[in-house]
Design a protein around this motif. Structure first.
Motif, PDB file in Angstrom:
ATOM      1  N   VAL A  74     -48.602  -3.100  17.321  1.00 46.36           N
ATOM      2  CA  VAL A  74     -48.911  -3.139  15.890  1.00 46.36           C
ATOM      3  C   VAL A  74     -48.491  -4.500  15.359  1.00 46.36           C
ATOM      4  CG1 VAL A  74     -48.525  -2.078  13.630  1.00 46.36           C
ATOM      5  CG2 VAL A  74     -48.522  -0.650  15.694  1.00 46.36           C
ATOM      6  N   TRP A  75     -49.413  -5.150  14.653  1.00 50.68           N
ATOM      7  CA  TRP A  75     -49.147  -6.434  14.007  1.00 50.68           C
ATOM      8  C   TRP A  75     -48.970  -6.163  12.526  1.00 50.68           C
ATOM      9  CZ3 TRP A  75     -53.338 -10.831  13.705  1.00 50.68           C
ATOM     10  CH2 TRP A  75     -52.784 -11.979  13.119  1.00 50.68           C
ATOM     11  N   PHE A  76     -47.773  -6.410  12.012  1.00 50.49           N
ATOM     12  CA  PHE A  76     -47.488  -6.244  10.592  1.00 50.49           C
ATOM     13  C   PHE A  76     -47.743  -7.570   9.894  1.00 50.49           C
ATOM     14  CE2 PHE A  76     -45.218  -2.836  12.599  1.00 50.49           C
ATOM     15  CZ  PHE A  76     -45.370  -1.774  11.720  1.00 50.49           C
ATOM     16  N   VAL A  77     -48.580  -7.534   8.872  1.00 49.50           N
ATOM     17  CA  VAL A  77     -48.957  -8.740   8.132  1.00 49.50           C
ATOM     18  C   VAL A  77     -48.647  -8.533   6.653  1.00 49.50           C
ATOM     19  CG1 VAL A  77     -50.748  -9.397   9.789  1.00 49.50           C
ATOM     20  CG2 VAL A  77     -51.340  -7.950   7.841  1.00 49.50           C
ATOM     21  N   ASN A  78     -48.493  -9.647   5.916  1.00 54.81           N
ATOM     22  CA  ASN A  78     -48.151  -9.549   4.492  1.00 54.81           C
ATOM     23  C   ASN A  78     -49.275 -10.046   3.570  1.00 54.81           C
ATOM     24  OD1 ASN A  78     -47.956 -12.274   4.867  1.00 54.81           O
ATOM     25  ND2 ASN A  78     -45.734 -12.371   4.644  1.00 54.81           N
ATOM     26  N   THR A  79     -50.452 -10.236   4.134  1.00 58.17           N
ATOM     27  CA  THR A  79     -51.624 -10.584   3.326  1.00 58.17           C
ATOM     28  C   THR A  79     -52.769  -9.646   3.707  1.00 58.17           C
ATOM     29  OG1 THR A  79     -52.522 -12.176   4.911  1.00 58.17           O
ATOM     30  CG2 THR A  79     -50.983 -13.036   3.265  1.00 58.17           C
ATOM     31  N   ARG A  80     -53.691  -9.489   2.803  1.00 58.83           N
ATOM     32  CA  ARG A  80     -54.828  -8.590   3.050  1.00 58.83           C
ATOM     33  C   ARG A  80     -56.025  -9.323   3.653  1.00 58.83           C
ATOM     34  NH1 ARG A  80     -54.239  -3.481   0.943  1.00 58.83           N
ATOM     35  NH2 ARG A  80     -52.651  -3.247  -0.646  1.00 58.83           N
ATOM     36  N   ARG A  81     -55.788 -10.500   4.163  1.00 61.76           N
ATOM     37  CA  ARG A  81     -56.864 -11.267   4.794  1.00 61.76           C
ATOM     38  C   ARG A  81     -57.544 -10.423   5.876  1.00 61.76           C
ATOM     39  NH1 ARG A  81     -55.360 -15.413   8.848  1.00 61.76           N
ATOM     40  NH2 ARG A  81     -57.359 -15.708   9.809  1.00 61.76           N
ATOM     41  N   ARG A  82     -58.837 -10.531   5.963  1.00 61.35           N
ATOM     42  CA  ARG A  82     -59.597  -9.756   6.949  1.00 61.35           C
ATOM     43  C   ARG A  82     -59.264 -10.228   8.359  1.00 61.35           C
ATOM     44  NH1 ARG A  82     -65.365 -10.777   7.039  1.00 61.35           N
ATOM     45  NH2 ARG A  82     -65.485 -10.518   9.258  1.00 61.35           N
ATOM     46  N   PRO A 118     -54.917  -1.949  19.678  1.00 67.42           N
ATOM     47  CA  PRO A 118     -53.958  -2.593  18.768  1.00 67.42           C
ATOM     48  C   PRO A 118     -54.351  -2.350  17.314  1.00 67.42           C
ATOM     49  CG  PRO A 118     -54.556  -4.092  20.518  1.00 67.42           C
ATOM     50  CD  PRO A 118     -55.477  -2.899  20.625  1.00 67.42           C
ATOM     51  N   GLU A 119     -53.336  -2.383  16.474  1.00 63.69           N
ATOM     52  CA  GLU A 119     -53.525  -2.069  15.059  1.00 63.69           C
ATOM     53  C   GLU A 119     -52.935  -3.193  14.210  1.00 63.69           C
ATOM     54  OE1 GLU A 119     -51.848   1.407  12.080  1.00 63.69           O
ATOM     55  OE2 GLU A 119     -51.755   1.709  14.240  1.00 63.69           O
ATOM     56  N   ILE A 120     -53.557  -3.461  13.094  1.00 63.48           N
ATOM     57  CA  ILE A 120     -53.035  -4.434  12.133  1.00 63.48           C
ATOM     58  C   ILE A 120     -52.702  -3.667  10.866  1.00 63.48           C
ATOM     59  CG2 ILE A 120     -53.496  -6.522  10.805  1.00 63.48           C
ATOM     60  CD1 ILE A 120     -55.517  -7.305  13.003  1.00 63.48           C
ATOM     61  N   ARG A 121     -51.430  -3.754  10.433  1.00 65.02           N
ATOM     62  CA  ARG A 121     -50.982  -3.031   9.241  1.00 65.02           C
ATOM     63  C   ARG A 121     -50.503  -4.013   8.176  1.00 65.02           C
ATOM     64  NH1 ARG A 121     -47.058   1.581  11.689  1.00 65.02           N
ATOM     65  NH2 ARG A 121     -48.591   2.503  13.063  1.00 65.02           N
ATOM     66  N   TYR A 122     -50.979  -3.808   6.981  1.00 63.18           N
ATOM     67  CA  TYR A 122     -50.529  -4.604   5.840  1.00 63.18           C
ATOM     68  C   TYR A 122     -49.279  -3.959   5.254  1.00 63.18           C
ATOM     69  CZ  TYR A 122     -50.227  -6.237   1.028  1.00 63.18           C
ATOM     70  OH  TYR A 122     -49.775  -6.731  -0.165  1.00 63.18           O
ATOM     71  N   GLU A 123     -48.232  -4.766   5.062  1.00 60.01           N
ATOM     72  CA  GLU A 123     -47.008  -4.345   4.396  1.00 60.01           C
ATOM     73  C   GLU A 123     -46.656  -5.422   3.386  1.00 60.01           C
ATOM     74  OE1 GLU A 123     -43.392  -3.617   6.595  1.00 60.01           O
ATOM     75  OE2 GLU A 123     -44.218  -1.795   7.442  1.00 60.01           O
ATOM     76  N   LYS A 124     -46.753  -5.102   2.132  1.00 60.05           N
ATOM     77  CA  LYS A 124     -46.494  -6.080   1.074  1.00 60.05           C
ATOM     78  C   LYS A 124     -45.085  -6.673   1.226  1.00 60.05           C
ATOM     79  CE  LYS A 124     -46.621  -6.684  -3.908  1.00 60.05           C
ATOM     80  NZ  LYS A 124     -46.882  -6.059  -5.195  1.00 60.05           N
ATOM     81  N   GLY A 125     -45.026  -8.005   1.274  1.00 65.54           N
ATOM     82  CA  GLY A 125     -43.750  -8.713   1.307  1.00 65.54           C
ATOM     83  C   GLY A 125     -43.012  -8.691   2.633  1.00 65.54           C
ATOM     84  N   CYS A 126     -43.605  -8.149   3.682  1.00 68.20           N
ATOM     85  CA  CYS A 126     -42.900  -8.077   4.966  1.00 68.20           C
ATOM     86  C   CYS A 126     -42.885  -9.440   5.667  1.00 68.20           C
ATOM     87  CB  CYS A 126     -43.543  -7.033   5.875  1.00 68.20           C
ATOM     88  SG  CYS A 126     -45.050  -7.582   6.709  1.00 68.20           S
TER      89      CYS A 126
END
Length: 141
Positions: A74-82, A118-126
């Motif tokens: 799982v890739w945790f990202v802090n932007t909603r970029r596609r 694999p999964e990409i998850r958005y987490e605000k401010g992470c």
């Protein structure tokens, strides 16, 4: 992406509860070390693959030998970029190979290892990171 070989696995979490063995490795990568869309020279790509395999081999030495397991990246990202989930399969594969190198399972075929997409998850401010989770699959399950 410039890959300098630094910034490898920072932490890991191991389950202490009874039941199937599970552990999660946390990697502080803001971007995937390898992507299906990268156009690297074959020697540069081979070096990154070898580094990822060695990293997982070193980190997985405490994992008991398992008959069968499932893995999740799982890739945790802090932007909603596609972003395209499939692109990080290139990072998943060497991590799975590293588990085989560490003799956690005999092979990374479906008979021994179930690899989830694999999964990409958005987490605000992470802080961007990758989490690689290994869970034992028991024969009686």
């Amino acid at each position: 992406m410039n890959w300098d070989g630094n910034g490898y696995a920072e932490a890991e979490q191991v389950q202490d509860q009874p039941g199937p063995f599970t552990t999660t490795f946390v990697f502080p990568w803001a971007k995937a070390p390898l992507s299906m869309n990268q156009r690297l020279h074959k020697m540069a790509e081979a070096r990154i693959i070898a580094d990822l395999r060695h990293l997982m081999h070193a980190k997985a030495r405490h994992i008991p030998e398992l008959d069968r397991c499932e893995v999740r990246l799982v890739w945790f990202v802090n932007t909603r970029r596609r972003r395209d989930d499939e692109n990080i399969v290139a990072t998943l594969k060497p991590l799975c190979d590293g588990l085989v190198d560490a003799e956690v399972v005999p092979d990374d075929t479906r008979a021994y290892m179930v690899k989830h997409m694999p999964e990409i998850r958005y987490e605000k401010g992470c802080e961007p990171r990758f989490e690689f989770t290994i869970t034992e699959l028991r024969a009686d399950a």
